[in-house]
Design an enzyme around this catalytic site. Sequence first.
Site, PDB file in Angstrom:
ATOM      1  N   ASP A 240     -23.554  -7.631  20.134  1.00 50.73           N
ATOM      2  CA  ASP A 240     -23.450  -7.526  21.417  1.00 50.73           C
ATOM      3  C   ASP A 240     -24.303  -8.876  21.916  1.00 50.73           C
ATOM      4  O   ASP A 240     -25.381  -8.987  21.519  1.00 50.73           O
ATOM      5  CB  ASP A 240     -24.246  -6.304  21.981  1.00 50.73           C
ATOM      6  CG  ASP A 240     -24.004  -6.384  23.492  1.00 50.73           C
ATOM      7  OD1 ASP A 240     -23.773  -7.148  24.208  1.00 50.73           O
ATOM      8  OD2 ASP A 240     -24.826  -5.420  23.996  1.00 50.73           O
TER       9      ASP A 240
ATOM     10  N   ASP B   7      -8.873 -16.572  34.664  1.00 47.99           N
ATOM     11  CA  ASP B   7      -7.739 -16.547  35.362  1.00 47.99           C
ATOM     12  C   ASP B   7      -7.517 -15.434  36.301  1.00 47.99           C
ATOM     13  O   ASP B   7      -6.051 -15.252  36.756  1.00 47.99           O
ATOM     14  CB  ASP B   7      -6.513 -16.420  34.269  1.00 47.99           C
ATOM     15  CG  ASP B   7      -6.664 -15.163  33.700  1.00 47.99           C
ATOM     16  OD1 ASP B   7      -7.368 -14.481  33.657  1.00 47.99           O
ATOM     17  OD2 ASP B   7      -5.631 -15.127  32.627  1.00 47.99           O
TER      18      ASP B   7
ATOM     19  N   THR C 216      -6.653 -22.211  26.514  1.00 46.07           N
ATOM     20  CA  THR C 216      -6.484 -20.792  25.510  1.00 46.07           C
ATOM     21  C   THR C 216      -5.386 -19.907  25.735  1.00 46.07           C
ATOM     22  O   THR C 216      -4.579 -20.204  26.574  1.00 46.07           O
ATOM     23  CB  THR C 216      -8.005 -20.007  25.883  1.00 46.07           C
ATOM     24  OG1 THR C 216      -7.783 -19.278  27.123  1.00 46.07           O
ATOM     25  CG2 THR C 216      -9.141 -20.827  25.814  1.00 46.07           C
ATOM     26  N   LYS C 217      -5.530 -18.960  24.899  1.00 48.73           N
ATOM     27  CA  LYS C 217      -4.185 -17.911  24.835  1.00 48.73           C
ATOM     28  C   LYS C 217      -4.425 -17.175  26.102  1.00 48.73           C
ATOM     29  O   LYS C 217      -3.289 -16.807  26.913  1.00 48.73           O
ATOM     30  CB  LYS C 217      -4.086 -17.000  23.544  1.00 48.73           C
ATOM     31  CG  LYS C 217      -5.264 -16.083  23.383  1.00 48.73           C
ATOM     32  CD  LYS C 217      -4.968 -14.994  22.663  1.00 48.73           C
ATOM     33  CE  LYS C 217      -5.740 -13.969  22.425  1.00 48.73           C
ATOM     34  NZ  LYS C 217      -5.614 -12.887  21.413  1.00 48.73           N
ATOM     35  N   PHE C 218      -5.403 -17.008  26.709  1.00 56.49           N
ATOM     36  CA  PHE C 218      -5.663 -16.282  27.798  1.00 56.49           C
ATOM     37  C   PHE C 218      -5.062 -17.107  29.126  1.00 56.49           C
ATOM     38  O   PHE C 218      -4.584 -16.701  30.144  1.00 56.49           O
ATOM     39  CB  PHE C 218      -7.084 -15.893  28.046  1.00 56.49           C
ATOM     40  CG  PHE C 218      -7.850 -14.903  27.040  1.00 56.49           C
ATOM     41  CD1 PHE C 218      -7.683 -13.415  27.446  1.00 56.49           C
ATOM     42  CD2 PHE C 218      -8.163 -15.292  25.882  1.00 56.49           C
ATOM     43  CE1 PHE C 218      -7.819 -12.618  26.761  1.00 56.49           C
ATOM     44  CE2 PHE C 218      -8.759 -14.210  24.814  1.00 56.49           C
ATOM     45  CZ  PHE C 218      -8.590 -12.835  25.364  1.00 56.49           C
ATOM     46  N   GLU C 219      -5.600 -18.297  28.956  1.00 54.01           N
ATOM     47  CA  GLU C 219      -4.910 -19.276  30.143  1.00 54.01           C
ATOM     48  C   GLU C 219      -3.615 -19.393  30.061  1.00 54.01           C
ATOM     49  O   GLU C 219      -2.920 -19.422  31.204  1.00 54.01           O
ATOM     50  CB  GLU C 219      -5.807 -20.608  29.916  1.00 54.01           C
ATOM     51  CG  GLU C 219      -5.591 -21.651  30.733  1.00 54.01           C
ATOM     52  CD  GLU C 219      -6.172 -22.983  30.692  1.00 54.01           C
ATOM     53  OE1 GLU C 219      -6.289 -23.696  31.778  1.00 54.01           O
ATOM     54  OE2 GLU C 219      -7.072 -22.970  29.936  1.00 54.01           O
TER      55      GLU C 219
ATOM     56  N   ASP D 118     -13.501 -10.169  30.186  1.00 57.62           N
ATOM     57  CA  ASP D 118     -12.543  -9.115  31.075  1.00 57.62           C
ATOM     58  C   ASP D 118     -12.848  -9.156  32.576  1.00 57.62           C
ATOM     59  O   ASP D 118     -14.097  -8.777  32.840  1.00 57.62           O
ATOM     60  CB  ASP D 118     -13.042  -7.876  30.123  1.00 57.62           C
ATOM     61  CG  ASP D 118     -11.991  -6.903  30.501  1.00 57.62           C
ATOM     62  OD1 ASP D 118     -11.467  -6.644  31.555  1.00 57.62           O
ATOM     63  OD2 ASP D 118     -11.671  -6.096  29.444  1.00 57.62           O
TER      64      ASP D 118
ATOM     65  N   LYS E  45      -9.664  -3.380  38.246  1.00 61.31           N
ATOM     66  CA  LYS E  45     -10.046  -2.397  39.011  1.00 61.31           C
ATOM     67  C   LYS E  45     -11.246  -2.342  39.625  1.00 61.31           C
ATOM     68  O   LYS E  45     -12.255  -2.199  38.957  1.00 61.31           O
ATOM     69  CB  LYS E  45      -9.768  -1.124  38.417  1.00 61.31           C
ATOM     70  CG  LYS E  45      -8.304  -0.603  37.711  1.00 61.31           C
ATOM     71  CD  LYS E  45      -7.992   0.547  37.189  1.00 61.31           C
ATOM     72  CE  LYS E  45      -6.762   0.738  36.568  1.00 61.31           C
ATOM     73  NZ  LYS E  45      -6.455   1.861  35.943  1.00 61.31           N
TER      74      LYS E  45
END
EC number: 2.1.1.33
Length: 238
Positions: free
Chosen positions: A122, A181, A216-219, A145, A149
């Site tokens: 962590d 993003d 990145t893959k997230f982008e 993350d 919500k």
Amino acid sequence: MTDTAENQTPNDRQAGHPRSIRSFVLRQSHMTAAQQRAIDTLWDSFGIDYQATPADLDARFGSSRPKILEIGFGMGMASAEIARRLPETDFLAIDVHGPGVGNLLKLINENHLENIRVMRHDAVEVVKNMLQDGSLDGIHIFFPDPWHKKRHHKRRLIQAPFIAKLLPKLKTGGYIHLATDWEEYAQQMLEVLSSFDSLQNTAADYAPTPDYRPETKFEARGKRLGHGVWDLVFKRIG
């Protein structure tokens, strides 16, 4: 990229702290044979085990080069590429996602990278207990993350209490680089960082993507979904 998995080191599972901010999410995931082999064979060379006492990063890296902390690295492709682009900078990459740890170690070996060390723990505890004040030249947190919500916003990593813990670890003149993003999270990030008198925005609001950060893959995923991508780069001025 801090949307990660089991909070355990290669040798020992660490206890969670559900009532405090954490840099990860507990999720089950499958580790490939190659990823496990990388952990088994490369951890002693490139891994750093968690300790609850301050660490000498220069000694751990065997160099006095600038030190960058990266919190959450997903599968490690962007981390390896940044380290390749900036060979005169050392990177401490922290994540708890086992397959990602194994994959980054594999990439380190394949690309002959000497300027990355990996931790599986962590990051909040690492920052609190292992990092000495004034030991970092920069901090990267890419695509944490978003907890989209509203009732889950309290779980977001980028909140004032966590930034307050990070700031003493950063040298004067050092920087914090965030990317997301998720537009509403970008707005929150901007508000949080702007609330600290000791941080100065390097742009009017959101910064151009620095040359060292690859897509990145997230982008790429966000762009496919029609999302924008927002980078924020703030410098410590006091």
